[in-house]
Design a protein around this motif. Sequence first.
Motif, PDB file in Angstrom:
ATOM      1  N   GLY A  78      28.350 -46.168   0.599  1.00 31.23           N
ATOM      2  CA  GLY A  78      29.604 -46.176  -0.156  1.00 31.23           C
ATOM      3  C   GLY A  78      29.493 -45.301  -1.394  1.00 31.23           C
ATOM      4  O   GLY A  78      29.653 -44.076  -1.332  1.00 31.23           O
ATOM      5  N   THR A  79      29.177 -45.914  -2.523  1.00 29.83           N
ATOM      6  CA  THR A  79      29.170 -45.228  -3.823  1.00 29.83           C
ATOM      7  C   THR A  79      28.429 -43.886  -3.795  1.00 29.83           C
ATOM      8  O   THR A  79      28.952 -42.871  -4.264  1.00 29.83           O
ATOM      9  N   SER A  80      27.229 -43.878  -3.230  1.00 29.38           N
ATOM     10  CA  SER A  80      26.411 -42.651  -3.270  1.00 29.38           C
ATOM     11  C   SER A  80      26.936 -41.569  -2.340  1.00 29.38           C
ATOM     12  O   SER A  80      26.463 -40.431  -2.391  1.00 29.38           O
ATOM     13  N   SER A  81      27.894 -41.916  -1.488  1.00 30.83           N
ATOM     14  CA  SER A  81      28.458 -40.886  -0.597  1.00 30.83           C
ATOM     15  C   SER A  81      29.545 -40.087  -1.308  1.00 30.83           C
ATOM     16  O   SER A  81      29.972 -39.036  -0.827  1.00 30.83           O
ATOM     17  N   LEU A  82      30.021 -40.572  -2.450  1.00 29.10           N
ATOM     18  CA  LEU A  82      31.161 -39.910  -3.107  1.00 29.10           C
ATOM     19  C   LEU A  82      30.742 -38.589  -3.759  1.00 29.10           C
ATOM     20  O   LEU A  82      31.527 -37.647  -3.831  1.00 29.10           O
ATOM     21  N   ASP A  83      29.504 -38.541  -4.219  1.00 33.37           N
ATOM     22  CA  ASP A  83      29.009 -37.338  -4.887  1.00 33.37           C
ATOM     23  C   ASP A  83      28.359 -36.425  -3.839  1.00 33.37           C
ATOM     24  O   ASP A  83      27.384 -36.815  -3.181  1.00 33.37           O
ATOM     25  N   PRO A  84      28.879 -35.203  -3.654  1.00 33.95           N
ATOM     26  CA  PRO A  84      28.357 -34.330  -2.594  1.00 33.95           C
ATOM     27  C   PRO A  84      26.855 -34.094  -2.704  1.00 33.95           C
ATOM     28  O   PRO A  84      26.150 -34.148  -1.691  1.00 33.95           O
ATOM     29  N   GLN A  85      26.357 -33.846  -3.920  1.00 39.07           N
ATOM     30  CA  GLN A  85      24.922 -33.540  -4.063  1.00 39.07           C
ATOM     31  C   GLN A  85      24.057 -34.737  -3.676  1.00 39.07           C
ATOM     32  O   GLN A  85      23.037 -34.595  -3.003  1.00 39.07           O
ATOM     33  N   PHE A 120      24.900 -37.165  -1.668  1.00 35.71           N
ATOM     34  CA  PHE A 120      25.002 -37.388  -0.222  1.00 35.71           C
ATOM     35  C   PHE A 120      24.093 -36.410   0.530  1.00 35.71           C
ATOM     36  O   PHE A 120      23.386 -36.803   1.464  1.00 35.71           O
ATOM     37  N   ILE A 121      24.112 -35.143   0.117  1.00 35.63           N
ATOM     38  CA  ILE A 121      23.248 -34.144   0.782  1.00 35.63           C
ATOM     39  C   ILE A 121      21.779 -34.563   0.659  1.00 35.63           C
ATOM     40  O   ILE A 121      21.015 -34.463   1.616  1.00 35.63           O
ATOM     41  N   LYS A 122      21.407 -35.077  -0.505  1.00 38.22           N
ATOM     42  CA  LYS A 122      20.006 -35.506  -0.690  1.00 38.22           C
ATOM     43  C   LYS A 122      19.648 -36.615   0.304  1.00 38.22           C
ATOM     44  O   LYS A 122      18.539 -36.655   0.832  1.00 38.22           O
ATOM     45  N   ILE A 123      20.584 -37.517   0.549  1.00 34.67           N
ATOM     46  CA  ILE A 123      20.317 -38.610   1.500  1.00 34.67           C
ATOM     47  C   ILE A 123      20.166 -38.038   2.910  1.00 34.67           C
ATOM     48  O   ILE A 123      19.264 -38.423   3.656  1.00 34.67           O
ATOM     49  N   VAL A 124      21.028 -37.084   3.260  1.00 31.40           N
ATOM     50  CA  VAL A 124      20.920 -36.465   4.593  1.00 31.40           C
ATOM     51  C   VAL A 124      19.560 -35.758   4.714  1.00 31.40           C
ATOM     52  O   VAL A 124      18.904 -35.825   5.763  1.00 31.40           O
ATOM     53  N   GLU A 125      19.129 -35.139   3.642  1.00 33.55           N
ATOM     54  CA  GLU A 125      17.832 -34.444   3.685  1.00 33.55           C
ATOM     55  C   GLU A 125      16.681 -35.427   3.904  1.00 33.55           C
ATOM     56  O   GLU A 125      15.703 -35.118   4.572  1.00 33.55           O
ATOM     57  N   VAL A 126      16.805 -36.631   3.356  1.00 31.96           N
ATOM     58  CA  VAL A 126      15.784 -37.664   3.622  1.00 31.96           C
ATOM     59  C   VAL A 126      15.789 -37.985   5.123  1.00 31.96           C
ATOM     60  O   VAL A 126      14.735 -38.106   5.755  1.00 31.96           O
ATOM     61  N   ALA A 127      16.979 -38.065   5.691  1.00 37.66           N
ATOM     62  CA  ALA A 127      17.092 -38.409   7.122  1.00 37.66           C
ATOM     63  C   ALA A 127      16.419 -37.356   7.999  1.00 37.66           C
ATOM     64  O   ALA A 127      15.873 -37.697   9.067  1.00 37.66           O
ATOM     65  N   TYR A 128      16.440 -36.092   7.598  1.00 32.73           N
ATOM     66  CA  TYR A 128      15.807 -35.032   8.405  1.00 32.73           C
ATOM     67  C   TYR A 128      14.329 -35.354   8.684  1.00 32.73           C
ATOM     68  O   TYR A 128      13.775 -34.930   9.685  1.00 32.73           O
ATOM     69  N   GLN A 129      13.692 -36.094   7.762  1.00 34.41           N
ATOM     70  CA  GLN A 129      12.268 -36.399   7.930  1.00 34.41           C
ATOM     71  C   GLN A 129      12.009 -37.396   9.060  1.00 34.41           C
ATOM     72  O   GLN A 129      10.883 -37.572   9.488  1.00 34.41           O
ATOM     73  N   PHE A 130      13.071 -38.051   9.497  1.00 36.83           N
ATOM     74  CA  PHE A 130      12.873 -39.149  10.461  1.00 36.83           C
ATOM     75  C   PHE A 130      13.442 -38.849  11.848  1.00 36.83           C
ATOM     76  O   PHE A 130      13.560 -39.733  12.669  1.00 36.83           O
ATOM     77  N   ILE A 131      13.812 -37.603  12.083  1.00 40.25           N
ATOM     78  CA  ILE A 131      14.363 -37.288  13.412  1.00 40.25           C
ATOM     79  C   ILE A 131      13.494 -36.255  14.122  1.00 40.25           C
ATOM     80  O   ILE A 131      12.673 -35.606  13.502  1.00 40.25           O
TER      81      ILE A 131
END
Length: 224
Positions: A204-211, A213-224
Amino acid sequence: MWIIANWKSNKNIAEALDWVGKVGPDLERKENLKVVVCPNYTDIEEVKKAILVGNYPMLVGAQDLSAFDNGPYTGEESARILKELVDLVILGHSERRENCSETDQIVEEKVKRALEHDIIPLVCVQNKETPVPENVKLVAFEPVFAIGTGNPDNSEDASKVAESFKEKYGPASAGLEVLYGGSVDSQNAKAFLQQENISGLLIGTSSLDPQEFIKIVEVAYQFI
Ligand code: PGA
């Protein structure tokens, strides 16, 4: 793996397009990662168009849909109409259960409408006892104390709850995936994503800020 932005009732069209213009170009296309943005109804069409034009690897979801089919239901958004624009819908969020008197029965009806129109129902469950309707394959465990508070659940406890859902509904709905949601940010995302029972995040809250959100997606890259 899923990374899903739940904007709730926040962005107008200009703000939504600004976000897509910042996040979209930074996303890498990955076979095992689905990034989904769930805007307000009024933003959905513009967001969808911007994603198509930019050819960004992002899906669009809705934050709710009607328990009714098409027809004389003023103010309702039916699954048949939403299907033109969305691939997924968030159902049974605790904010709807609390503020809109949404019951387990209503959630079940909405799941049926979504499935009839080929929209993936993402059902939010608040504790181990929350029922998961038939044929649901995607669940988000979101303990109420963690939502919007900056006080996330312990990742190992969340993983245990996720495991219990997989065991409970495993044979009936093979391949059930469980996400975690509640005060996720780029600092704590890793702790949740590294749990083997957790297949992604609802943010929710952390998805509102583009930067952020991108950082969270970048964390996900490590797990796929
Ligand atoms: P939060 O919201 O990330 O602001 O805690 C999550 C949600 O309600 O889905």
